[in-house]
Structures are given as structure tokens and as C-alpha cells.
Design an enzyme around this catalytic site. Structure first.
Site, mmCIF file in Angstrom:
data_model
loop_
_atom_site.group_PDB
_atom_site.id
_atom_site.type_symbol
_atom_site.label_atom_id
_atom_site.label_comp_id
_atom_site.label_asym_id
_atom_site.label_seq_id
_atom_site.Cartn_x
_atom_site.Cartn_y
_atom_site.Cartn_z
ATOM 1 N N ASP A 18 -38.353 57.047 46.403
ATOM 2 C CA ASP A 18 -37.517 57.983 47.155
ATOM 3 C C ASP A 18 -38.181 58.399 48.464
ATOM 4 O O ASP A 18 -37.637 59.200 49.218
ATOM 5 C CB ASP A 18 -37.175 59.216 46.309
ATOM 6 C CG ASP A 18 -38.407 59.957 45.789
ATOM 7 O OD1 ASP A 18 -39.534 59.612 46.181
ATOM 8 O OD2 ASP A 18 -38.234 60.893 44.974
ATOM 9 N N ASP B 79 -36.979 57.867 37.762
ATOM 10 C CA ASP B 79 -37.588 59.058 37.160
ATOM 11 C C ASP B 79 -36.707 60.275 37.415
ATOM 12 O O ASP B 79 -37.188 61.400 37.546
ATOM 13 C CB ASP B 79 -39.005 59.296 37.701
ATOM 14 C CG ASP B 79 -39.803 60.302 36.871
ATOM 15 O OD1 ASP B 79 -39.452 60.516 35.700
ATOM 16 O OD2 ASP B 79 -40.768 60.881 37.399
#
Length: 369
Positions: free
Chosen positions: A236, A262
């Protein structure tokens, strides 16, 4: 069903043009097929993405252990091109893990397929717990894991801190039954290397919740990079900065990196307060991640398809990025004979995107999701 005039990425992850025949959810033929079908001209077809480390999304968490939560996550992931996932648990009491395993064993996915369970703990180091609940951390137990396997044979991954307790026997006894991963650990390089020699074959969210690599002590990060095991990366661009991601992919190559989200229950929902493993996390204006009250990063709120596009934007080559979202995670959970690439005999899990990689359609086992 036949998909005609497809520009797709084949089993070698090279661009190819042709037709794809699907029967009973499986790809049965690839080539030039002299029958009518659905015209896919102008699209790009990718293999369905796989997220082997996801806690939740769409307001639900895998640790809820309910069919409703699994279904919400499954539906959310399908909309993001993720066609298979491992329901990832937190550090929890045994009875709670048992209940989750029981529900996962009987769950039938409405959209994205629940192909495995990922036990992120409870056999981890307290000092590297992150957002995990320290109250339930305990030494590794072969008996406990075998009991969970008796309940649900979908347990594919488990994270351990190899320096906590006597884990050598744990690794050697269980490595044939599941992939054992190093993470949430204070191990030094020597301890990490010994655990890899014993059979640890994977690293949980590399760089995060583990000893870093420095110029005098390689730590877990250095030991993993200087090995042949696979490693998860949260892409990310907040958990790991783009420069470090480029370096990591350069070392790991096209076969060892696994992109994971995650993500937690707040993924896809935006600003709010969201429970994670018994603790409250926060997504505020401008946040790219969910954080604990003290500012500690708790989990991501992204998805693997968006991370794939992040990788392309920061300069990771297309083939490496694509394999890291598909076949590499499939191999980690030992499901690569069924999913992870577009090939005859595999599940017809496909992403149909436009030339700008905007998702138009998603097929799961040949059905439109």
C-alpha cells in the site's frame, strides 16, 4: 462457455491472443476455437488474484468466525478481483480458533473462494505483537495445531516466532502439513537461519513486526532476503515505502514475492472506528492504513488489485507484479495445481479489465461474480 478474442496472460505469464473454453468451472481448452462465444476483444484478461493474508473487509473480520462475516468478505473481495483467499486469524484463545476452524470448514463461498486458513499467531513474540493481543500469546503447540487440522484441513499457513520456546520440533513435525512462516518475531539472523534450515518456508509481511536488516546484524529481513524462501509484502506504499519495495522485489525476483493486503474490517468502508483482535483501530481522514490509538499501524485497508497497480506505478515490471498476486501465493498455500494462472485444467478464475486496468468483470469457477 467460450471467451473469444481474448488478450490474456498465459501460464508463463506472457501475453497471448486466443480463445478460452470453460466447462463446469474449469478451463478445458485454450487456442483458436471454431465455435461461437462471448467476444472479449478490447479487454485484458488476468488470472484471478489470491490474498493469502487478509483479516477482513466490508465491515467483517475472519476472526468473527461466522458465515455472515466470511460471506461479506467473500463478496467484497470478488468485487476487487480477488477470487481466492485465506481467512486470517489473530492471536486468540484456542476455543475461539476452534470455532473459526469449524465455521470455515463448513462455509461455502458465495463469491471469492475461502481456500484456506492462515493462523497469524498465537505463537509469536510479545515484543513484536503489533496489533495482536498479548494476553493470548503462548508457546507453540503441536497438539493444538493438529487438533485444529482435525477440525479443518484448510489450514494452510501459520506464523511463529522461532525464538519463543522450543520451535525446532514444531517446525519439523508440521512443515509437511502446512507452510510455516516467520513473523512477529525478535529473532536475530542466526535464529532466523536456523529456523529456515528446519523448514520455515515463508515470511509474514516482510519488514513489519520483525528484526530489521542493519549493516552489522542482518536480522530476519536480511536472512529472508538472503535465502530462497517466499515473503509477503504489503504494497500500500505505507507499510513499506516505494524505495524499499523496489529493493525487495529486485532481490526476491519474480518467483518469491507474495502481495498481501493484511486488510481489516474497515477495508472498503472509509473513515471510522473498527475492532481488530479485541482492540479498537482508527481510520481517519488522510489515513492510508488503520492505526491503534497510539498511532501504531494496525492493518491495511487496501486490496491486492490496488496494490498490483501501485507496484506498476512505482516501477515493478508487469510480469513480476502479476505473478506476485497470483501464482506465487498459490504455491505458498500449495493450491497452484488449481488456481493462480490461466491454464487448461485449472479453475476458471479470471479478471476482465480494460486497457487502464479498471475491472469490468470477474469470473469465479467460470461464473460471473
Amino acid at each position: 462457455m467460450i471467451l473469444k478474442n481474448c488478450t490474456f496472460y498465459n501460464e508463463e505469464f506472457e501475453k497471448e491472443f486466443g480463445d478460452i473454453k470453460i466447462e463446469n468451472g474449469t478451463i478445458t481448452e485454450i487456442g483458436i476455437i471454431n465455435d461461437d462465444g462471448v467476444d472479449m476483444r478490447g479487454n485484458i484478461i488476468l488470472p484471478g488474484f489470491i490474498d493469502i493474508h487478509i483479516h477482513g473487509g466490508n465491515g467483517a473480520d475472519c476472526s468473527d468466525g461466522t458465515a455472515d462475516s466470511f460471506a461479506k468478505i467473500s463478496t467484497y473481495l470478488a468485487s476487487k478481483g480477488v477470487t481466492s483467499f485465506c481467512a486470517t486469524t489473530m492471536t486468540l484463545p484456542y476455543e475461539k480458533l476452534k470455532a473459526i476452524a469449524e465455521e470455515a470448514n463448513r462455509f461455502t463461498s458465495p463469491k471469492s473462494k475461502l481456500v484456506g486458513i492462515n493462523l497469524e499467531g498465537p505463537y509469536i513474540a510479545s515484543a513484536k505483537a503489533g496489533a495482536q493481543n498479548r494476553e493470548f500469546i503462548r508457546n507453540a503447540s503441536i497438539d493444538e495445531v493438529n487438533e485444529l487440522l482435525d477440525i479443518c484441513d484448510k489450514i494452510k499457513l501459520i506464523t511463529i516466532a522461532p525464538e519463543v520456546g522450543n520451535t525446532g520440533e514444531f517446525i519439523t513435525q508440521l512443515k509437511q502439513k502446512m507452510t510455516i512462516s516467520i513473523g512477529h518475531s525478535c529473532a536475530n539472523e542466526k535464529e532466523a537461519r536456523e529456523s529456515i534450515d528446519n523448514g520455515i518456508a515463508h515470511a509474514t509481511h516482510l519488514f513489519n513486526a520483525m528484526t530489521p536488516m542493519t549493516h552489522r546484524e542482518a536480522g530476519i529481513v536480511g536472512a529472508v532476503l538472503d535465502s530462497d524462501i517466499t515473503a509477503e509484502l504489503i504494497c500500500d506504499c505505507e507499510h513499506i515505502c516505494p524505495t524499499v519495495l523496489r529493493n525487495a522485489f529486485s532481490i526476491l525476483g519474480e518467483d518469491r514475492a507474495c502481495v498481501i493486503s493484511d486488510s481489516m474490517r474497515g477495508a472498503g468502508l472509509g473513515i471510522g472506528e473498527y475492532e481488530l483482535g479485541g482492540q479498537m483501530t482508527y481510520v481517519k481522514d488522510g489515513y492510508k492504513v488503520a492505526k491503534l490509538e497510539d498511532g501504531t499501524i494496525a492493518a491495511s485497508i487496501t486490496n491486492v488489485f490496488d496494490e498490483f497497480k501501485n507496484l506498476l506505478e512505482i516501477g515493478i515490471d508487469f510480469k513480476t507484479a502479476l505473478k506476485s498476486c497470483t501464482i506465487n501465493p498459490a504455491r505458498v498455500i500449495r493450491e497452484d495445481d488449481k488456481i493462480g494462472s490461466i491454464a487448461v485444467g485449472k479453475c476458471a478464475d479470471l479478471i476482465v479489465a480494460d486497457e487502464n486496468l479498471n475491472i469490468k468483470e470477474v469470473y469465479i469457477d467460470g461464473a460471473l461474480a
